[in-house]
Design a protein around this motif. Structure first.
Motif, PDB file in Angstrom:
ATOM      1  N   ILE A   1      -1.213   5.384   8.319  1.00  0.00           N
ATOM      2  CA  ILE A   1      -0.492   4.103   8.354  1.00  0.00           C
ATOM      3  C   ILE A   1       0.888   4.294   8.973  1.00  0.00           C
ATOM      4  N   LEU A   2       1.611   5.332   8.511  1.00  0.00           N
ATOM      5  CA  LEU A   2       2.959   5.591   9.020  1.00  0.00           C
ATOM      6  C   LEU A   2       2.929   5.926  10.517  1.00  0.00           C
ATOM      7  N   GLU A   3       1.961   6.754  10.922  1.00  0.00           N
ATOM      8  CA  GLU A   3       1.859   7.126  12.337  1.00  0.00           C
ATOM      9  C   GLU A   3       1.618   5.901  13.213  1.00  0.00           C
ATOM     10  N   ASN A   4       0.725   5.034  12.753  1.00  0.00           N
ATOM     11  CA  ASN A   4       0.392   3.842  13.542  1.00  0.00           C
ATOM     12  C   ASN A   4       1.560   2.863  13.619  1.00  0.00           C
ATOM     13  N   ILE A   5       2.300   2.730  12.518  1.00  0.00           N
ATOM     14  CA  ILE A   5       3.476   1.851  12.521  1.00  0.00           C
ATOM     15  C   ILE A   5       4.439   2.272  13.627  1.00  0.00           C
ATOM     16  N   ILE A   6       4.660   3.589  13.730  1.00  0.00           N
ATOM     17  CA  ILE A   6       5.628   4.109  14.705  1.00  0.00           C
ATOM     18  C   ILE A   6       5.060   4.074  16.122  1.00  0.00           C
ATOM     19  N   GLU A   7       3.801   4.503  16.288  1.00  0.00           N
ATOM     20  CA  GLU A   7       3.209   4.562  17.627  1.00  0.00           C
ATOM     21  C   GLU A   7       3.006   3.174  18.229  1.00  0.00           C
ATOM     22  N   LEU A   8       2.782   2.176  17.387  1.00  0.00           N
ATOM     23  CA  LEU A   8       2.587   0.811  17.877  1.00  0.00           C
ATOM     24  C   LEU A   8       3.908   0.069  18.096  1.00  0.00           C
ATOM     25  N   GLY A   9       5.022   0.794  17.921  1.00  0.00           N
ATOM     26  CA  GLY A   9       6.331   0.212  18.211  1.00  0.00           C
ATOM     27  C   GLY A   9       6.855  -0.714  17.129  1.00  0.00           C
ATOM     28  N   ALA A  10       6.301  -0.597  15.909  1.00  0.00           N
ATOM     29  CA  ALA A  10       6.726  -1.482  14.822  1.00  0.00           C
ATOM     30  C   ALA A  10       7.673  -0.787  13.843  1.00  0.00           C
ATOM     31  N   GLY A  11       8.083   0.437  14.183  1.00  0.00           N
ATOM     32  CA  GLY A  11       8.922   1.202  13.255  1.00  0.00           C
ATOM     33  C   GLY A  11      10.211   0.493  12.901  1.00  0.00           C
TER      34      GLY A  11
ATOM     35  N   MET B   1       2.447   6.950  -4.205  1.00  0.00           N
ATOM     36  CA  MET B   1       2.785   8.104  -5.029  1.00  0.00           C
ATOM     37  C   MET B   1       1.850   8.234  -6.230  1.00  0.00           C
ATOM     38  N   GLN B   2       1.096   7.170  -6.503  1.00  0.00           N
ATOM     39  CA  GLN B   2       0.260   7.189  -7.698  1.00  0.00           C
ATOM     40  C   GLN B   2      -1.030   7.991  -7.501  1.00  0.00           C
ATOM     41  N   THR B   3      -1.338   8.387  -6.276  1.00  0.00           N
ATOM     42  CA  THR B   3      -2.552   9.160  -6.036  1.00  0.00           C
ATOM     43  C   THR B   3      -2.335  10.137  -4.884  1.00  0.00           C
ATOM     44  N   ARG B   4      -3.024  11.288  -4.966  1.00  0.00           N
ATOM     45  CA  ARG B   4      -2.964  12.262  -3.875  1.00  0.00           C
ATOM     46  C   ARG B   4      -4.268  12.265  -3.068  1.00  0.00           C
ATOM     47  N   ASP B   5      -5.208  11.437  -3.476  1.00  0.00           N
ATOM     48  CA  ASP B   5      -6.514  11.432  -2.828  1.00  0.00           C
ATOM     49  C   ASP B   5      -6.509  10.695  -1.502  1.00  0.00           C
ATOM     50  N   LYS B   6      -5.420   9.981  -1.195  1.00  0.00           N
ATOM     51  CA  LYS B   6      -5.394   9.159   0.019  1.00  0.00           C
ATOM     52  C   LYS B   6      -4.225   9.537   0.935  1.00  0.00           C
ATOM     53  N   GLU B   7      -3.825  10.804   0.896  1.00  0.00           N
ATOM     54  CA  GLU B   7      -2.672  11.238   1.687  1.00  0.00           C
ATOM     55  C   GLU B   7      -2.883  10.989   3.179  1.00  0.00           C
TER      56      GLU B   7
ATOM     57  N   GLU C   1       0.832  -1.204   0.000  1.00  0.00           N
ATOM     58  CA  GLU C   1       0.000   0.000   0.000  1.00  0.00           C
ATOM     59  C   GLU C   1       0.867   1.254   0.000  1.00  0.00           C
ATOM     60  N   LEU C   2       1.879   1.256   0.863  1.00  0.00           N
ATOM     61  CA  LEU C   2       2.752   2.423   0.975  1.00  0.00           C
ATOM     62  C   LEU C   2       3.625   2.604  -0.263  1.00  0.00           C
TER      63      LEU C   2
ATOM     64  N   TYR D   1      -4.765   8.809   4.543  1.00  0.00           N
ATOM     65  CA  TYR D   1      -4.761   7.356   4.752  1.00  0.00           C
ATOM     66  C   TYR D   1      -3.326   6.845   4.927  1.00  0.00           C
ATOM     67  N   TYR D   2      -2.433   7.283   4.043  1.00  0.00           N
ATOM     68  CA  TYR D   2      -1.035   6.849   4.114  1.00  0.00           C
ATOM     69  C   TYR D   2      -0.333   7.430   5.342  1.00  0.00           C
ATOM     70  N   GLU D   3      -0.652   8.680   5.656  1.00  0.00           N
ATOM     71  CA  GLU D   3      -0.059   9.323   6.821  1.00  0.00           C
ATOM     72  C   GLU D   3      -0.442   8.570   8.095  1.00  0.00           C
TER      73      GLU D   3
END
Length: 649
Positions: free
Chosen positions: A164-174, A152-158, A147-148, A160-162
């Motif tokens: 995902i990144l926040e949750n990856i880091i906050e959940l300790g999976a970074g 870059m192929q769309t700007r309509d889901k910024e 997904e990540l 959504y992607y942001e």
């Protein structure tokens, strides 16, 4: 193309109707138009695990080049080096970075790092199908990373992607994501690895190299002469066992045998301490660096030297048995114990008498010099029992058999560790075994088949084949007239130490000869012969690229024992869609230094082929197989359309 009805019916179980068959044809046709993946060639590693591992991790400099391509002037040199080090050693480097940041600073850097790694992964993945990329990505995170990757192929889901990144880091999976992305980049950058022989001997960690290759995503191995010794040792060949132990003693690597493969050398130690207790064993002192010298007491160094000498004498005795059993091997010149004049302390070698540096051989019976003593017999029997039952060694030798061969024809190139035995005129030399003659490609196929048949046999006994492959004149792994092991130990006159190379090593400079050899293996004269085995002496002006690019020698001396001779840390080769490039590497310092200082191996790159059109998958061996698949699928499609094959839904 004629395909049987039974074949098509079997195929129809996977492609059940017109739609499924059409879809697969479209997919395969599209794959043929992709750029070919990058091949990576490495040879003569000789146990130098850290240097080998680093070269795998940096793709012989390919990853650093990819970072420059992606980030251009956006990152300063220091930032680029840090990013490269994280990709090479993600887990270790992240642990070091945590000590430099506060918790909030580290989380912010994790986000920056994830975005940068995703950019690199995107670029590295662009020559592959999404399906192949998905298989390379870690199973636990493949959906999220995919997904990540394509965000870059769309700007309509910024948002959504942001999120995902926040949750990856906050959940300790970074850290886990960073590590997995880095390892995925390794696999995407290098599509396939070729090891052109000699993983074993001299260096300290061949077992670690084998463990690394067991996990590698795509690899083949061309057997080297030192590898063949270990294959023979596991298969119960006593001369191979003697050589393996002797060489490990010479380079202070007996812990490989004892600690890593679980093979006790107690019986050999007991024999050597009894028989050679008053012998200075000057010729058999291990090759130690200044740091290694500090590790041992004088007594411990002498223990190694005595074991070394005891094993060498056992080896020379065992060799005579094979020399007598197989006179067609023409190895009589290697039986030298019987040529010693013990009174005069001289030895007869090729018709000339030479003084010996030492003539202290308490286990040799002057009247029967090749007979093993009862104690020596016990040592050999015990070692054989332990070698053939080592579980870790079994796993490594199975890798040699399953992924290895005497040679490899791959994408138009011939990969062979040593040589093709020829005479001065370039005619293939004949080898006679059980009254049959073998030469050229047939010779290599014969040796390959025999090694495999011995591996799959239940019999574990001496086999003259391994002795011949180690030092026979027509061995493609050796490529010399004589192996002067005895002379180097006991004769100071260095003229006796010379090992005359096969004519191949001069003829491979000749383009006409190279084309002839390529055609012997069914390859085009436009291909390349890729060799290892003989270190390229760059300090003396030797060039690894020979015969107008038809031959490439990539043994540049990764082994520390060769650094003074070669002047650098080895060669590697890459073959991407634009052609072949050879890299000369500076000597690798250490993993610790690479992590701390973010240093890399400095590599000098040379293009082998010039003005080539970009190669696609359709130009490769895999492409040829894919084209045949397409042909068969089209026949199945035709049968569906005619109604002679019933569709299933």
């Amino acid at each position: 193309m004629h395909i049987s009805r039974e074949h098509l019916e079997l195929l129809s179980q996977n492609f059940r109707n017109i739609n499924e068959t059409t879809k697969e044809i479209i997919n395969l046709e599209a794959i043929l138009s992709l750029p070919k993946g990058t091949e990576h060639f490495i040879s003569d590693i000789h146990g130098e695990y850290e240097a080998f591992d680093h070269i795998l991790r940096n793709g012989s400099g390919v990853i650093k080049e990819k970072l420059k391509e992606v980030f251009g002037n956006r990152l300063q040199k220091k930032e680029l080096n840090l990013l490269a080090t994280i990709i090479y050693y993600p887990e270790e480097k992240l642990n070091l970075l945590k000590k430099e940041f506060t918790i909030s600073e580290y989380k912010e850097y994790q986000k920056i790092l994830l975005l940068r790694l995703l950019e690199v992964t995107q670029i590295a993945a662009r020559k592959y199908t999404r399906s192949k990329v998905r298989k390379i990505l870690p199973k636990d995170f493949d959906y999220i990373i995919e997904e990540l990757l394509y965000k870059m192929q769309t700007r309509d889901k910024e948002d959504y992607y942001e999120k995902i990144l926040e949750n990856i880091i906050e959940l300790g999976a970074g850290d886990k994501f960073i590590i997995e992305l880095s390892l995925s980049i390794h696999k995407l950058i290098i599509d396939h690895l070729h090891i052109v022989g000699d993983i074993y001997d001299r260096g300290p960690f061949p077992d670690k190299i084998m463990d690394r290759l067991l996990e590698y995503h795509s690899v083949d191995i061309q057997w080297g002469n030192h590898d063949m010794l270990w294959i023979g040792a596991y298969l119960g060949d006593r001369i191979s066992i003697a050589n393996v132990v002797r060489i490990c003693a010479r380079y202070d690597n007996l812990d490989i045998i004892e600690d890593r493969y679980g093979i006790s050398l107690r019986s050999l130690l007991n024999l050597s301490e009894t028989v050679y207790k008053d012998d200075p064993c000057k010729e058999f002192l291990p090759k130690l660096s200044k740091n290694d010298e500090l590790k041992y007491s004088e007594h411990e160094i002498m223990q190694i030297a005595r074991m070394h000498k005891a094993m060498a004498i056992i080896q020379f005795k065992l060799e005579k048995q094979i020399i007598d059993k197989y006179p067609e091997f023409n190895l009589e010149s290697r039986a030298l114990l019987g040529n010693i004049d013990f009174n005069k302390k001289t030895v007869l070698i090729r018709g000339k008498i030479y003084p010996m540096s030492s003539c202290d051989f308490p286990t040799i019976d002057i009247k029967n010099p090749y007979k093993l003593t009862k104690e020596e017999e016990k040592v050999v029997t015990k070692l054989k029992e332990l070698f053939i039952t080592s579980e870790k060694l079994k796993k490594h030798i199975e890798l040699f058999i399953n992924k290895g061969a005497m040679y490899k024809c791959y994408n138009g190139n011939l990969l062979i560790h040593g040589c093709m035995p020829v005479d001065k005129e370039g005619n293939f030399q004949e080898f006679i075994y059980e009254k049959k003659k073998y030469s050229g490609r047939e010779l290599l196929d014969f040796f390959d088949k025999k090694v495999r048949s011995i591996f799959y046999s239940d019999r574990r006994e001496d086999n003259g084949l391994f002795f011949y492959l180690w030092q026979g004149e027509c061995s493609p792994l050796f490529g010399k007239r004589d192996m002067t092991t005895f002379e180097r130990y006991f004769v100071e006159d260095k003229t006796t130490h010379e090992e005359v190379k096969n004519a191949y090593y001069k003829l491979r400079d000749n383009e006409e000869f190279c084309v002839k050899l390529l055609k012997e293996f069914g390859l085009s004269g436009e291909g390349h012969i890729i060799n290892g085995h003989t270190p390229v002496k760059e300090t003396k002006g030797e060039d690894p690229i020979k015969a107008n690019g038809r031959t490439i020698v990539i043994d540049g001396g990764m082994s520390k024992a060769y650094h003074k001779t070669t002047g650098h840390g080895g060669y590697t080769l890459t073959y991407n869609s634009y052609g072949l490039q050879i890299m000369s590497h500076d000597i690798f310092q250490s993993k610790k230094k690479a992590l701390k200082d973010e240093t890399d191996i400095v590599s000098t790159r040379r293009v082998v082929d010039k003005k080539l059109s970009r190669k696609k998958v359709s130009d490769t061996d895999n492409g040829l197989r894919t084209k045949k698949q397409i042909e068969v699928l089209k026949l199945l499609l035709e049968e569906y359309r005619k109604g002679t094959m019933v569709e299933k839904f």
